[in-house]
Design a protein around this motif. Structure first.
Motif, PDB file in Angstrom:
ATOM      1  N   HIS A 175      -6.942 -11.787  32.587  1.00  0.00           N
ATOM      2  CA  HIS A 175      -7.281 -11.443  31.215  1.00  0.00           C
ATOM      3  C   HIS A 175      -6.319 -10.369  30.736  1.00  0.00           C
ATOM      4  CE1 HIS A 175     -11.189 -13.500  31.529  1.00  0.00           C
ATOM      5  NE2 HIS A 175     -11.195 -13.038  32.752  1.00  0.00           N
ATOM      6  N   SER A 176      -5.857 -10.453  29.504  1.00  0.00           N
ATOM      7  CA  SER A 176      -5.015  -9.410  28.933  1.00  0.00           C
ATOM      8  C   SER A 176      -5.883  -8.371  28.235  1.00  0.00           C
ATOM      9  CB  SER A 176      -4.033 -10.017  27.929  1.00  0.00           C
ATOM     10  OG  SER A 176      -4.739 -10.656  26.878  1.00  0.00           O
ATOM     11  N   ASN A 177      -5.293  -7.214  27.924  1.00  0.00           N
ATOM     12  CA  ASN A 177      -6.011  -6.142  27.232  1.00  0.00           C
ATOM     13  C   ASN A 177      -7.305  -5.805  27.973  1.00  0.00           C
ATOM     14  OD1 ASN A 177      -4.061  -6.016  25.196  1.00  0.00           O
ATOM     15  ND2 ASN A 177      -5.071  -7.628  24.030  1.00  0.00           N
ATOM     16  N   CYS A 178      -7.160  -5.133  29.096  1.00  0.00           N
ATOM     17  CA  CYS A 178      -8.227  -5.022  30.076  1.00  0.00           C
ATOM     18  C   CYS A 178      -9.590  -4.642  29.503  1.00  0.00           C
ATOM     19  CB  CYS A 178      -7.832  -4.056  31.189  1.00  0.00           C
ATOM     20  SG  CYS A 178      -7.485  -2.375  30.642  1.00  0.00           S
ATOM     21  N   GLN A 179      -9.672  -3.655  28.604  1.00  0.00           N
ATOM     22  CA  GLN A 179     -10.979  -3.240  28.124  1.00  0.00           C
ATOM     23  C   GLN A 179     -11.354  -3.882  26.795  1.00  0.00           C
ATOM     24  OE1 GLN A 179     -11.696   0.948  28.136  1.00  0.00           O
ATOM     25  NE2 GLN A 179     -10.940   1.234  30.193  1.00  0.00           N
ATOM     26  N   LEU A 180     -10.490  -4.698  26.220  1.00  0.00           N
ATOM     27  CA  LEU A 180     -10.759  -5.270  24.916  1.00  0.00           C
ATOM     28  C   LEU A 180     -12.066  -6.042  24.846  1.00  0.00           C
ATOM     29  CD1 LEU A 180      -9.624  -5.534  22.054  1.00  0.00           C
ATOM     30  CD2 LEU A 180      -8.426  -7.590  22.788  1.00  0.00           C
ATOM     31  N   PRO A 181     -12.407  -6.892  25.847  1.00  0.00           N
ATOM     32  CA  PRO A 181     -13.675  -7.624  25.761  1.00  0.00           C
ATOM     33  C   PRO A 181     -14.887  -6.714  25.746  1.00  0.00           C
ATOM     34  CG  PRO A 181     -12.236  -8.591  27.413  1.00  0.00           C
ATOM     35  CD  PRO A 181     -11.634  -7.273  27.033  1.00  0.00           C
ATOM     36  N   ILE A 182     -14.769  -5.519  26.345  1.00  0.00           N
ATOM     37  CA  ILE A 182     -15.882  -4.582  26.370  1.00  0.00           C
ATOM     38  C   ILE A 182     -15.950  -3.804  25.062  1.00  0.00           C
ATOM     39  CG2 ILE A 182     -16.840  -2.562  27.529  1.00  0.00           C
ATOM     40  CD1 ILE A 182     -17.000  -5.101  29.144  1.00  0.00           C
ATOM     41  N   ILE A 183     -14.855  -3.199  24.681  1.00  0.00           N
ATOM     42  CA  ILE A 183     -14.850  -2.347  23.504  1.00  0.00           C
ATOM     43  C   ILE A 183     -15.203  -3.127  22.243  1.00  0.00           C
ATOM     44  CG2 ILE A 183     -13.338  -0.983  22.009  1.00  0.00           C
ATOM     45  CD1 ILE A 183     -11.973   0.079  24.492  1.00  0.00           C
ATOM     46  N   ASN A 184     -14.713  -4.352  22.132  1.00  0.00           N
ATOM     47  CA  ASN A 184     -14.960  -5.163  20.939  1.00  0.00           C
ATOM     48  C   ASN A 184     -16.186  -6.054  21.060  1.00  0.00           C
ATOM     49  OD1 ASN A 184     -12.751  -4.023  19.790  1.00  0.00           O
ATOM     50  ND2 ASN A 184     -11.418  -5.796  19.993  1.00  0.00           N
ATOM     51  N   CYS A 185     -16.979  -5.853  22.092  1.00  0.00           N
ATOM     52  CA  CYS A 185     -18.167  -6.676  22.289  1.00  0.00           C
ATOM     53  C   CYS A 185     -19.121  -6.493  21.094  1.00  0.00           C
ATOM     54  CB  CYS A 185     -18.864  -6.271  23.585  1.00  0.00           C
ATOM     55  SG  CYS A 185     -20.262  -7.300  23.995  1.00  0.00           S
ATOM     56  N   PRO A 186     -19.635  -7.582  20.522  1.00  0.00           N
ATOM     57  CA  PRO A 186     -20.457  -7.471  19.314  1.00  0.00           C
ATOM     58  C   PRO A 186     -21.872  -6.945  19.543  1.00  0.00           C
ATOM     59  CG  PRO A 186     -20.357  -9.747  20.022  1.00  0.00           C
ATOM     60  CD  PRO A 186     -19.403  -8.988  20.905  1.00  0.00           C
ATOM     61  N   VAL A 187     -22.291  -6.804  20.788  1.00  0.00           N
ATOM     62  CA  VAL A 187     -23.627  -6.274  21.076  1.00  0.00           C
ATOM     63  C   VAL A 187     -23.510  -4.841  21.559  1.00  0.00           C
ATOM     64  CG1 VAL A 187     -24.515  -8.568  21.632  1.00  0.00           C
ATOM     65  CG2 VAL A 187     -23.634  -7.119  23.457  1.00  0.00           C
ATOM     66  N   LYS A 188     -24.607  -4.126  21.548  1.00  0.00           N
ATOM     67  CA  LYS A 188     -24.589  -2.729  21.972  1.00  0.00           C
ATOM     68  C   LYS A 188     -24.359  -2.635  23.470  1.00  0.00           C
ATOM     69  CE  LYS A 188     -27.352  -0.854  18.204  1.00  0.00           C
ATOM     70  NZ  LYS A 188     -26.179  -0.192  17.585  1.00  0.00           N
ATOM     71  N   LYS A 189     -23.611  -1.606  23.862  1.00  0.00           N
ATOM     72  CA  LYS A 189     -23.226  -1.413  25.261  1.00  0.00           C
ATOM     73  C   LYS A 189     -23.991  -0.232  25.847  1.00  0.00           C
ATOM     74  CE  LYS A 189     -19.066  -1.085  23.697  1.00  0.00           C
ATOM     75  NZ  LYS A 189     -19.360  -1.624  22.345  1.00  0.00           N
ATOM     76  N   VAL A 190     -24.640  -0.487  26.985  1.00  0.00           N
ATOM     77  CA  VAL A 190     -25.432   0.530  27.685  1.00  0.00           C
ATOM     78  C   VAL A 190     -24.747   0.850  29.005  1.00  0.00           C
ATOM     79  CG1 VAL A 190     -27.678   1.092  28.678  1.00  0.00           C
ATOM     80  CG2 VAL A 190     -27.541  -0.395  26.651  1.00  0.00           C
ATOM     81  N   GLY A 191     -24.366   2.101  29.200  1.00  0.00           N
ATOM     82  CA  GLY A 191     -23.790   2.520  30.467  1.00  0.00           C
ATOM     83  C   GLY A 191     -24.879   3.015  31.403  1.00  0.00           C
TER      84      GLY A 191
END
Length: 223
Positions: free
Chosen positions: A52-68
């Motif tokens: 996959h290119s742009n390693c964090q792009l799928p996470i940062i641009n994810c359309p749902v809220k992100k919980v760490g």
């Protein structure tokens, strides 16, 4: 009802889960978890060696809220990770105190505090966190910080009289839909799905999730 799918880490799998219309995804930053987010290389090489290119792009641009998801992480680690991954919530599973939560709250972070539950007495520990977090997460009591894959007796939650809304976690599986539909509590806000919907740790079964969500959502539309 909030639907949270936790233990996500494969970019393509995340995109597929997000497309199902879930509300939150959980990213685990606990070193001893088999579902942990390890390093940026993970976002370059996915499952099966797929690149996959742009390693964090799928996470940062994810359309749902992100919980760490964290366990006894330092303040510096929490804030740095929240910034790097654009986290919407911090979910705390360790020995974080109400004062720790308040310090994060004052910095503008939204918080979920997890508690391991076996009996009604275990709910007493939530009192000090009222007003200090946005949600509680009630999980099955076990001897580790990780999930047990087992469901606790939800009837003990009748004793919960707090004002903070909560999510149910612990051993939820496709066959749990009927029990979830039957569960009633004025502070019940959502569910947390993880190992019961996996092909392997960190990789979710899209078919099982889709069928389960259809059953839950169709029921919700009739309420």
């Amino acid at each position: 009802m909030i639907i949270k799918v936790c233990g996500m880490r494969d970019p393509e799998n995340i995109r597929e889960v997000a497309a199902l219309g879930v509300d939150w995804i959980g990213l685990i930053f606990f070193a001893r978890s088999p579902r942990r987010i390890m390093d940026n290389e993970q976002w370059t090489i996915g499952y099966g060696g797929k690149r996959h290119s742009n390693c964090q792009l799928p996470i940062i641009n994810c359309p749902v809220k992100k919980v760490g998801v964290f366990v006894n992480a330092s303040f510096e680690e929490l804030t740095k990770t929240a910034e790097s991954f654009h986290l919407d919530y911090l979910q705390l599973h360790g020995n974080e105190t109400p004062d720790d939560c308040h310090a994060l709250q004052k910095r503008g972070y939204s918080l979920i505090k997890a508690f391991q539950i076996a009996t009604a007495d275990d709910l007493e520990q939530t009192a000090g966190y009222e007003g200090r977090v946005d949600y509680f997460l009630f999980d099955t009591k076990c001897n580790s910080y990780g999930g047990s894959g087992r469901q606790f007796d939800w009837s003990v939650l009748e004793a919960y009289q707090g004002k903070t809304p909560f999510l149910l976690s612990g051993g939820l599986r496709p066959e749990s839909a009927k029990a979830i539909r039957s569960f009633r509590h004025p502070r019940f806000a959502g569910i947390d799905l993880n190992s019961g919907f996996e092909i392997e740790p960190g990789l979710k079964d899209i078919g099982k999730l889709k069928e389960f969500l259809t059953e839950i959502q169709n029921h919700n539309s009739k309420i």
